[in-house]
Write a protein that holds these residues in place. Structure first.
Motif, PDB file in Angstrom:
ATOM      1  N   PRO A 140     -74.809  -5.231  31.485  1.00 34.50           N
ATOM      2  CA  PRO A 140     -73.915  -5.946  30.560  1.00 34.50           C
ATOM      3  C   PRO A 140     -73.116  -5.020  29.647  1.00 34.50           C
ATOM      4  O   PRO A 140     -71.942  -5.290  29.360  1.00 34.50           O
ATOM      5  N   ASP A 141     -73.715  -3.920  29.190  1.00 35.48           N
ATOM      6  CA  ASP A 141     -72.997  -2.977  28.322  1.00 35.48           C
ATOM      7  C   ASP A 141     -71.843  -2.338  29.075  1.00 35.48           C
ATOM      8  O   ASP A 141     -70.724  -2.204  28.560  1.00 35.48           O
ATOM      9  N   GLU A 176     -70.338  -3.641  31.745  1.00 39.58           N
ATOM     10  CA  GLU A 176     -69.374  -4.691  32.065  1.00 39.58           C
ATOM     11  C   GLU A 176     -68.541  -5.099  30.854  1.00 39.58           C
ATOM     12  O   GLU A 176     -67.322  -5.272  30.941  1.00 39.58           O
ATOM     13  N   MET A 177     -69.195  -5.252  29.702  1.00 38.72           N
ATOM     14  CA  MET A 177     -68.485  -5.696  28.492  1.00 38.72           C
ATOM     15  C   MET A 177     -67.516  -4.624  27.997  1.00 38.72           C
ATOM     16  O   MET A 177     -66.385  -4.926  27.590  1.00 38.72           O
ATOM     17  N   ASN A 178     -67.939  -3.359  28.045  1.00 39.35           N
ATOM     18  CA  ASN A 178     -67.042  -2.289  27.609  1.00 39.35           C
ATOM     19  C   ASN A 178     -65.850  -2.154  28.539  1.00 39.35           C
ATOM     20  O   ASN A 178     -64.724  -1.921  28.088  1.00 39.35           O
ATOM     21  N   LEU A 209     -63.380 -11.681  23.727  1.00 35.72           N
ATOM     22  CA  LEU A 209     -64.255 -12.073  24.835  1.00 35.72           C
ATOM     23  C   LEU A 209     -63.889 -13.438  25.404  1.00 35.72           C
ATOM     24  O   LEU A 209     -64.253 -13.756  26.541  1.00 35.72           O
ATOM     25  N   PHE A 226     -65.847 -13.994  32.628  1.00 36.21           N
ATOM     26  CA  PHE A 226     -65.569 -14.065  31.196  1.00 36.21           C
ATOM     27  C   PHE A 226     -64.822 -15.332  30.766  1.00 36.21           C
ATOM     28  O   PHE A 226     -64.709 -15.591  29.578  1.00 36.21           O
ATOM     29  N   ARG A 269     -68.921 -15.261  27.058  1.00 39.45           N
ATOM     30  CA  ARG A 269     -69.803 -14.106  27.029  1.00 39.45           C
ATOM     31  C   ARG A 269     -69.893 -13.628  25.585  1.00 39.45           C
ATOM     32  O   ARG A 269     -68.878 -13.568  24.870  1.00 39.45           O
ATOM     33  N   HIS A 327     -72.139 -10.966  22.556  1.00 39.15           N
ATOM     34  CA  HIS A 327     -72.850  -9.696  22.386  1.00 39.15           C
ATOM     35  C   HIS A 327     -74.291  -9.843  22.849  1.00 39.15           C
ATOM     36  O   HIS A 327     -74.807  -9.051  23.625  1.00 39.15           O
ATOM     37  N   TYR A 357     -73.654  -3.493  23.809  1.00 33.88           N
ATOM     38  CA  TYR A 357     -73.473  -4.837  24.360  1.00 33.88           C
ATOM     39  C   TYR A 357     -74.442  -5.126  25.513  1.00 33.88           C
ATOM     40  O   TYR A 357     -74.149  -5.935  26.382  1.00 33.88           O
ATOM     41  N   LYS A 392     -76.279 -12.441  30.849  1.00 31.14           N
ATOM     42  CA  LYS A 392     -74.881 -12.713  31.183  1.00 31.14           C
ATOM     43  C   LYS A 392     -74.524 -14.195  31.114  1.00 31.14           C
ATOM     44  O   LYS A 392     -73.380 -14.558  31.371  1.00 31.14           O
TER      45      LYS A 392
END
Length: 538
Positions: A192-193, A195-197, A308, A317, A388, A390, A410, A422
């Motif tokens: 997730p970190d 993917e989110m970044n 997000l 997302f 999505r 944090h 994240y 997720k």
């Protein structure tokens, strides 16, 4: 410490040919070594077997490293996957004990087999490959190294350092300009970190997070992306927001006219409050500057959620409505968690300090109310959208830069599965996480300084309500202005109560297992929330 010994007739760069060497490492050394690794998440279980899922040779000039994907099977009938890069060292003198796996005798000499994250040459190899956008390919395996901005090796020489603070991953400081996080626990999906970044960098709508500099991932087959590394710019900062908040709260109690503060009426638990409407005593202490910073923190939180929620066509997302599947998932997850916490609380009741035991007994009496509230979650009454989020949002995940804030990490809730992290949820879950963090900071100061009088308790409650109120007012204002769909007024209150309860239940298990004398903080939080639930008659 006596090290195990391994030997091979092969040289280091040809070692992959020696199956007996790898079998001895797999069977005799790794099952014991893993328990000494800070990132190993199976310490409470019994390792039954270890297997190598993949084994690749990474070359960098004359240096060679082995990249291992290992699968760990536990006696309790589940498995974990981990990333273990290997290097050799001629001396163990400056290495921590957990870095060294074995003493090895090879065709090219005697060495120590070490976790490569303790080798600066390995750090340089990773960075160089990211800079050059390289790909390591072998059979169906591909390891990609990608820079997200223009990077270059500095001419004066390479500098790196391994941070020791992190538990679940390994983080390197590169050239004093970047953080390179090496993921140790692996999943057959994007972390997730990672993917989110990647998403935030593509969006370019949110500025207050460490900017993405590079990514490393492994594709062992078509359609499978295993996140190995995430490199971000190092944000100049004065530390995270947790010690800052503790310092502000300590000063508040030190300077406060407690008689005046204790006279402040108690606002509802999730009621927004303008700074201009704060009582005079709180405008003086902790002061308007402090509450303006809380307002800025609310703004950054809302901006993160707006970014997000901005994309409509990316299925990972795009915002979605509540539905029955989500409701079943949420209820089952929270009921399971509450049952486990309830049984643990019963088991540890007699061993708790007296003040915590009295609160625990009150919480145990609320069992039916809590279960009915959890099971009463009804998606048909909710009109807002899920996005999505944090997922593990608290003061320790926020960096302070002057009077501004940067949000990081994240990866999501450590106790949750990769799929659960997720799941799209209300952004109000992040808000509730931060409100609980405010509550924790105030009660931590009260506990550490033994501020237990009725005046201190009332003053702490007033401060908590004021911080939460100012935060919520600013967050709601931005959300409504920018059309972030968090629901109507009654729905917002309901969801905040739900997520505050969920977070406090999670915290209770953490404290009962690790710091029983701190269980008083989530116990007080649960009772505050159940009082609000009764008041609203859900």
């Amino acid at each position: 410490m006596n090290l195990p010994k391994l030997q091979s007739a092969q040289s280091w760069d040809q070692l992959r040919k020696d199956e007996s060497f790898w079998e001895a490492l797999r069977q005799d050394i790794l099952p014991q070594h893993l328990y000494h690794c800070r990132w190993f998440g199976g310490k409470a279980s019994v390792v039954q077997q270890v297997f190598f899922s993949q084994k690749l040779l990474l070359k960098s000039g004359f240096q060679h490293y082995y990249l291992l994907l290992i699968e760990v099977f536990f006696r309790e009938s589940y498995a974990h996957n981990y990333f273990l890069p290997l290097a050799i060292a001629e001396s163990r003198e400056k290495l921590p004990a957990q870095a060294v796996l074995a003493e090895i005798q090879l065709a090219d000499g005697s060495f120590y087999l070490i976790d490569a994250v303790h080798d600066s040459g390995f750090h340089a190899a990773l960075f160089r490959k990211i800079v050059n956008h390289e790909m390591l390919m072998e059979g169906n395996n591909r390891v990609f190294f990608r820079a997200h901005q223009e990077l270059e090796m500095e001419p004066e020489g390479f500098r790196s350092q391994l941070l020791n603070a992190e538990q679940s991953n390994s983080t390197l400081i590169i050239q004093d300009r970047y953080y390179l996080k090496i993921f140790r626990r692996l999943f057959r999906d994007k972390n997730p970190d990672f993917e989110m970044n990647e998403f935030l960098a593509q969006q370019k709508l949110f500025e207050n997070y460490p900017k993405l500099a590079g990514l490393i991932w492994w594709e062992p087959g078509p359609g499978v992306n295993i996140s190995l590394g995430l490199m971000q710019e190092k944000v100049p900062n004065e530390g995270d927001a947790w010690p800052w908040m503790l310092k502000e709260v300590e000063q508040y109690f030190k300077n406060g006219d407690l008689a005046g503060l204790s006279a402040i009426d108690k606002w509802p638990l999730v009621s927004p409050l303008k700074i201009s409407k704060l009582p005079a005593a709180l405008q003086q202490n902790p002061g308007l500057d402090f509450f303006k910073r809380i307002r800025t923190l609310a703004q950054r939180t809302a901006e993160m959620h707006l970014a997000l929620a901005a994309v409509k066509r990316d299925r990972h997302f795009a915002p979605i409505n509540y539905n029955g599947d989500f409701t079943v998932w949420l209820k089952n997850r929270l009921i399971y968690q509450f049952d486990a916490r309830y049984n643990l609380l019963n088991k540890k009741l007699e061993s708790l300090p007296e003040n915590a035991r009295l609160l625990a007994e009150k919480v145990l009496e609320q069992k039916d109310l809590i279960i009915n509230f959890i099971l009463g979650f009804d998606e048909e009454q909710l009109r807002s959208l899920r996005i999505r989020i944090h997922g593990d949002y608290h003061l320790g995940q926020i960096l302070i830069q002057g009077h501004d804030f940067f949000i990081l990490d994240y990866e999501g809730e450590p106790e949750s599965t990769i799929r659960d992290r997720k799941v799209k949820q209300s952004p109000l879950k992040d808000v509730a996480g931060l409100l609980r963090s405010f509550h924790y900071a105030i009660h931590a100061v009260q506990k550490n300084q033994n501020l237990r009088s009725l005046e201190h308790q009332a003053a702490g409650q007033s401060l908590y309500q004021a911080i939460s109120g100012v935060f919520l007012h600013s967050y709601f204002k931005i959300a409504f202005q920018q059309q972030l769909d968090i629901g109507y007024r009654k729905e917002i209150t309901y969801l905040l109560h739900y997520f505050l309860l969920e977070k406090a239940i999670y915290e209770l298990g953490y404290e009962l297992n690790g710091r029983p004398d701190w269980a008083i903080i989530p116990l007080e939080g649960i009772l505050d929330i159940t009082d609000e639930i009764k008041r609203h008659a859900y």
